[in-house]
Design a protein around this motif. Structure first.
Motif, PDB file in Angstrom:
ATOM      1  N   ASP A  89       0.837  -1.199   0.000  1.00 15.69           N
ATOM      2  CA  ASP A  89       0.000   0.000   0.000  1.00 15.69           C
ATOM      3  C   ASP A  89       0.872   1.249   0.000  1.00 15.69           C
ATOM      4  O   ASP A  89       1.441   1.602   1.037  1.00 15.69           O
ATOM      5  CB  ASP A  89      -0.861   0.005   1.263  1.00 15.69           C
ATOM      6  N   TYR A  90       0.944   1.912  -1.145  1.00 16.60           N
ATOM      7  CA  TYR A  90       1.804   3.092  -1.222  1.00 16.60           C
ATOM      8  C   TYR A  90       1.185   4.233  -0.432  1.00 16.60           C
ATOM      9  O   TYR A  90      -0.001   4.495  -0.537  1.00 16.60           O
ATOM     10  CB  TYR A  90       2.063   3.463  -2.677  1.00 16.60           C
ATOM     11  N   GLY A  91       2.000   4.852   0.394  1.00 16.58           N
ATOM     12  CA  GLY A  91       1.532   5.978   1.186  1.00 16.58           C
ATOM     13  C   GLY A  91       0.994   5.595   2.555  1.00 16.58           C
ATOM     14  O   GLY A  91       0.612   6.473   3.320  1.00 16.58           O
ATOM     15  N   PHE A  92       0.953   4.290   2.863  1.00 16.69           N
ATOM     16  CA  PHE A  92       0.472   3.865   4.178  1.00 16.69           C
ATOM     17  C   PHE A  92       1.461   2.900   4.819  1.00 16.69           C
ATOM     18  O   PHE A  92       2.039   2.064   4.138  1.00 16.69           O
ATOM     19  CB  PHE A  92      -0.888   3.167   4.069  1.00 16.69           C
ATOM     20  N   LYS A  93       1.605   3.055   6.120  1.00 12.75           N
ATOM     21  CA  LYS A  93       2.402   2.096   6.880  1.00 12.75           C
ATOM     22  C   LYS A  93       1.440   1.118   7.537  1.00 12.75           C
ATOM     23  O   LYS A  93       0.407   1.539   8.071  1.00 12.75           O
ATOM     24  CB  LYS A  93       3.209   2.809   7.962  1.00 12.75           C
ATOM     25  N   HIS A  94       1.762  -0.149   7.462  1.00 19.19           N
ATOM     26  CA  HIS A  94       0.915  -1.170   8.096  1.00 19.19           C
ATOM     27  C   HIS A  94       1.762  -2.079   8.961  1.00 19.19           C
ATOM     28  O   HIS A  94       2.963  -2.248   8.715  1.00 19.19           O
ATOM     29  CB  HIS A  94       0.225  -2.030   7.030  1.00 19.19           C
ATOM     30  N   ASN A  95       1.112  -2.666   9.947  1.00 21.03           N
ATOM     31  CA  ASN A  95       1.777  -3.732  10.688  1.00 21.03           C
ATOM     32  C   ASN A  95       0.807  -4.893  10.855  1.00 21.03           C
ATOM     33  O   ASN A  95      -0.352  -4.823  10.425  1.00 21.03           O
ATOM     34  CB  ASN A  95       2.349  -3.235  12.027  1.00 21.03           C
ATOM     35  N   LEU A  96       1.307  -5.955  11.414  1.00 22.99           N
ATOM     36  CA  LEU A  96       0.489  -7.149  11.645  1.00 22.99           C
ATOM     37  C   LEU A  96       0.605  -7.507  13.115  1.00 22.99           C
ATOM     38  O   LEU A  96       1.718  -7.709  13.619  1.00 22.99           O
ATOM     39  CB  LEU A  96       0.979  -8.309  10.764  1.00 22.99           C
ATOM     40  N   VAL A  97      -0.538  -7.532  13.771  1.00 25.68           N
ATOM     41  CA  VAL A  97      -0.578  -7.867  15.197  1.00 25.68           C
ATOM     42  C   VAL A  97      -1.510  -9.058  15.375  1.00 25.68           C
ATOM     43  O   VAL A  97      -2.661  -9.019  14.931  1.00 25.68           O
ATOM     44  CB  VAL A  97      -1.088  -6.674  16.045  1.00 25.68           C
ATOM     45  N   ILE A  98      -0.984 -10.117  15.969  1.00 22.50           N
ATOM     46  CA  ILE A  98      -1.828 -11.272  16.315  1.00 22.50           C
ATOM     47  C   ILE A  98      -1.629 -11.508  17.802  1.00 22.50           C
ATOM     48  O   ILE A  98      -0.639 -12.114  18.233  1.00 22.50           O
ATOM     49  CB  ILE A  98      -1.451 -12.536  15.505  1.00 22.50           C
ATOM     50  N   ASP A  99      -2.568 -10.988  18.570  1.00 24.07           N
ATOM     51  CA  ASP A  99      -2.446 -11.004  20.021  1.00 24.07           C
ATOM     52  C   ASP A  99      -2.207 -12.400  20.572  1.00 24.07           C
ATOM     53  O   ASP A  99      -1.265 -12.622  21.315  1.00 24.07           O
ATOM     54  CB  ASP A  99      -3.717 -10.408  20.655  1.00 24.07           C
ATOM     55  N   GLY A 100      -3.056 -13.320  20.195  1.00 23.59           N
ATOM     56  CA  GLY A 100      -3.000 -14.664  20.758  1.00 23.59           C
ATOM     57  C   GLY A 100      -1.733 -15.424  20.393  1.00 23.59           C
ATOM     58  O   GLY A 100      -1.444 -16.464  20.979  1.00 23.59           O
ATOM     59  N   LEU A 101      -0.993 -14.932  19.430  1.00 18.08           N
ATOM     60  CA  LEU A 101       0.227 -15.622  19.005  1.00 18.08           C
ATOM     61  C   LEU A 101       1.483 -14.829  19.378  1.00 18.08           C
ATOM     62  O   LEU A 101       2.594 -15.216  19.048  1.00 18.08           O
ATOM     63  CB  LEU A 101       0.211 -15.857  17.482  1.00 18.08           C
ATOM     64  N   GLY A 102       1.277 -13.715  20.048  1.00 19.83           N
ATOM     65  CA  GLY A 102       2.416 -12.907  20.477  1.00 19.83           C
ATOM     66  C   GLY A 102       3.153 -12.256  19.316  1.00 19.83           C
ATOM     67  O   GLY A 102       4.360 -12.050  19.370  1.00 19.83           O
ATOM     68  N   ILE A 103       2.413 -11.927  18.249  1.00 19.73           N
ATOM     69  CA  ILE A 103       3.057 -11.327  17.072  1.00 19.73           C
ATOM     70  C   ILE A 103       2.710  -9.852  16.986  1.00 19.73           C
ATOM     71  O   ILE A 103       1.542  -9.481  17.062  1.00 19.73           O
ATOM     72  CB  ILE A 103       2.600 -12.045  15.779  1.00 19.73           C
ATOM     73  N   GLU A 104       3.732  -9.037  16.841  1.00 17.34           N
ATOM     74  CA  GLU A 104       3.519  -7.621  16.555  1.00 17.34           C
ATOM     75  C   GLU A 104       4.707  -7.149  15.727  1.00 17.34           C
ATOM     76  O   GLU A 104       5.807  -6.992  16.234  1.00 17.34           O
ATOM     77  CB  GLU A 104       3.412  -6.805  17.849  1.00 17.34           C
ATOM     78  N   THR A 105       4.469  -6.959  14.429  1.00 15.34           N
ATOM     79  CA  THR A 105       5.570  -6.550  13.558  1.00 15.34           C
ATOM     80  C   THR A 105       5.792  -5.043  13.683  1.00 15.34           C
ATOM     81  O   THR A 105       4.940  -4.318  14.203  1.00 15.34           O
ATOM     82  CB  THR A 105       5.291  -6.882  12.078  1.00 15.34           C
ATOM     83  N   ALA A 106       6.889  -4.607  13.148  1.00 16.76           N
ATOM     84  CA  ALA A 106       7.140  -3.169  13.027  1.00 16.76           C
ATOM     85  C   ALA A 106       6.195  -2.612  11.961  1.00 16.76           C
ATOM     86  O   ALA A 106       5.583  -3.374  11.213  1.00 16.76           O
ATOM     87  CB  ALA A 106       8.586  -2.942  12.620  1.00 16.76           C
ATOM     88  N   TYR A 107       6.092  -1.306  11.893  1.00 22.37           N
ATOM     89  CA  TYR A 107       5.321  -0.686  10.819  1.00 22.37           C
ATOM     90  C   TYR A 107       6.129  -0.783   9.542  1.00 22.37           C
ATOM     91  O   TYR A 107       7.284  -0.343   9.500  1.00 22.37           O
ATOM     92  CB  TYR A 107       5.017   0.776  11.145  1.00 22.37           C
TER      93      TYR A 107
END
Ligand SMILES: [Cu+2]
Length: 148
Positions: A89-107
């Motif tokens: 997505d050009y112009g947007f920063k995204h991350n992926l968070v999966i609480d139950g799996l302890g995942i939180e990526t950087a933006y």
């Protein structure tokens, strides 16, 4: 140029050409041999964790090649998986968070990607996944199902 000189020069050229050909052939054979030696490595990917390719695009998550936004992602309990997450997505920063799996990526900036290896929980059930800043739109469900 005398005929003799010409003959010598032509022989030398042919000799060099021949050497070059043998060298090229040898190089090609070495390359093939090297690739063949690598084959067992690529064959062993069967035991590697399953890769799940997720892309962020048009303010939604998609599985690679899929058209359903924010799809349900099914994992088998205890399964080892590798999330390959990228932002398209050009112009947007995204991350992926999966609480139950302890995942939180950087933006991630557009065209960036990240890989997270994780073992699915042993407990079956649903764990939401989101992009934190766009969680109102970018949210889906991870479903952990029993191993049969
Ligand atoms: Cu986002």
């Amino acid at each position: 140029m005398s005929e003799w000189k010409w003959l010598r020069r032509s022989c030398a050229a042919r000799l060099i050409g021949g050497v070059r050909q043998v060298f090229t052939l040898g190089l090609a054979m070495a390359l093939v041999a090297g690739l063949l030696a690598l084959l067992p490595l690529t064959a062993s990917t069967e035991t590697d964790p399953r890769e799940i390719v997720i892309v962020a695009q048009d303010m939604a998550f998609y599985l690679s090649g899929g058209s359903e936004p924010n799809p349900r992602i099914r994992l088998t309990a205890g399964e080892e998986v590798r999330f390959n997450f990228s932002n398209l997505d050009y112009g947007f920063k995204h991350n992926l968070v999966i609480d139950g799996l302890g995942i939180e990526t950087a933006y991630l900036e557009a065209d960036e990607s990240t890989i997270i290896s994780v073992r699915a929980p042993k407990q079956v059930g649903h764990r939401p996944y989101i992009c934190f800043p766009h969680r109102a739109m970018m949210r889906g469900m991870i479903e952990v199902v029993a191993k049969d």
